[in-house]
Design an enzyme around this catalytic site. Structure first.
Site, PDB file in Angstrom:
ATOM      1  N   TYR A 183       0.821  -1.212   0.000  1.00 60.32           N
ATOM      2  CA  TYR A 183       0.000   0.000   0.000  1.00 60.32           C
ATOM      3  C   TYR A 183       0.857   1.266   0.000  1.00 60.32           C
ATOM      4  O   TYR A 183       0.351   2.357  -0.275  1.00 60.32           O
ATOM      5  CB  TYR A 183      -0.919   0.049   1.227  1.00 60.32           C
ATOM      6  N   HIS A 208       0.771 -11.694   2.527  1.00 66.01           N
ATOM      7  CA  HIS A 208      -0.289 -11.030   1.762  1.00 66.01           C
ATOM      8  C   HIS A 208      -0.908 -11.955   0.720  1.00 66.01           C
ATOM      9  O   HIS A 208      -2.127 -12.006   0.575  1.00 66.01           O
ATOM     10  CB  HIS A 208       0.270  -9.764   1.098  1.00 66.01           C
TER      11      HIS A 208
END
Length: 272
Positions: free
Chosen positions: A42, A100
């Protein structure tokens, strides 16, 4: 220090502008959120850390989660990159660290071995996995010394994830939902709007309350007044009736919004 997982979390995907990210994370904490979810990919861990530092909410009251990028999943890369994440976040210990995606540099033995070592040395408190298939979760359970604390997946009324929810319940870990309002598409579902009207609520609040009633922890990303709107989903959790839940459970359409070609569900299961 082990912290429990709050019912509702605040997602930070796409909060890439420094001022915007800091402002919205602080606003979320002011609204009552105590679970903040970010990720290396991010590119906002530093801003999330700044918001936590500037907030009036004590660090010990905040459950902070981040995720290791697919390029950093080799053993040494996990250890090195998590130190960068910890420095950016400005914390001594990361409450929850996820793999992730089990793709890219992911190797179950090496990657999960690094995660176990991070728990042992106190860098992280809990281990999370994200976007795993059931067979990959089972493989991880067999390798890890520390328990799986959470599994994060796309989950919303158009993708209810019954099998993964059942697996989480049977194996004593939390299921965490990203994109819990289907990127706003829940507002166009007549059945959800009908339920919202009955409870003087919004469609997004109903979708979040539906997840919470299923024992799932949603982490909606929001900005501005939507932050408080989403948080008020907690006010209607107990109001949803069995028929309300059944109506949402019975939606016939199913739609996955995040579906990269390399996703585990597009690959064959691990051979037994």
């Amino acid at each position: 220090m082990s912290r429990s997982l709050p019912t509702l979390g605040f997602g930070t995907y796409k909060l890439e502008d420094p001022e915007d990210c800091v402002e919205n994370v602080k606003r979320a904490l002011d609204a009552g959120y105590r679970h903040v979810d970010t990720a290396q990919v991010y590119e906002n861990e530093e801003y999330v850390g700044d918001a936590i530092a500037e907030s009036d909410v004590p660090r010990e009251d905040i459950f902070l989660a981040t995720k290791i990028d697919t390029e950093n999943l080799a053993y040494e890369d996990v250890l090195e990159s998590v130190e960068v994440s910890r420095e950016k976040l400005g914390v001594d210990t990361i409450d929850l660290l996820y793999v992730h995606w089990p793709i890219g540099e992911y190797d179950a033995e090496d990657t999960l071995g690094a995660f176990d070592d991070l728990v042992q040395n106190g860098t992280i408190d809990r281990i999370g996995l994200s976007n795993f298939r059931v067979d990959q979760l089972e493989e991880a359970q067999a390798i890890l010394e520390a328990p799986i604390f959470a599994h994060q997946v796309e989950c919303h009324p158009l993708l209810p994830q019954e099998r993964l929810a059942g697996f989480a319940e049977d194996n004593d870990h939390h299921l965490v939902a990203y994109s819990p309002i289907a990127r706003g598409e829940v507002t166009g579902i007549p059945e959800i709007n009908d339920i919202a009207g009955k409870h003087n609520a919004t469609a997004t609040q109903v979708a979040l309350a539906w997840l919470i009633n299923r024992g799932i922890h949603p982490t909606p990303k929001a900005s501005g007044a939507h932050i408080e709107e989403n948080y008020r989903a907690l006010d209607i959790v107990d109001d949803l009736s069995e028929s309300d839940m059944a109506k949402i459970n019975g939606l016939e359409q199913e739609k996955r919004l995040i579906d990269p070609e390399s996703a585990p569900w597009n690959e064959p299961p691990v051979a037994e």
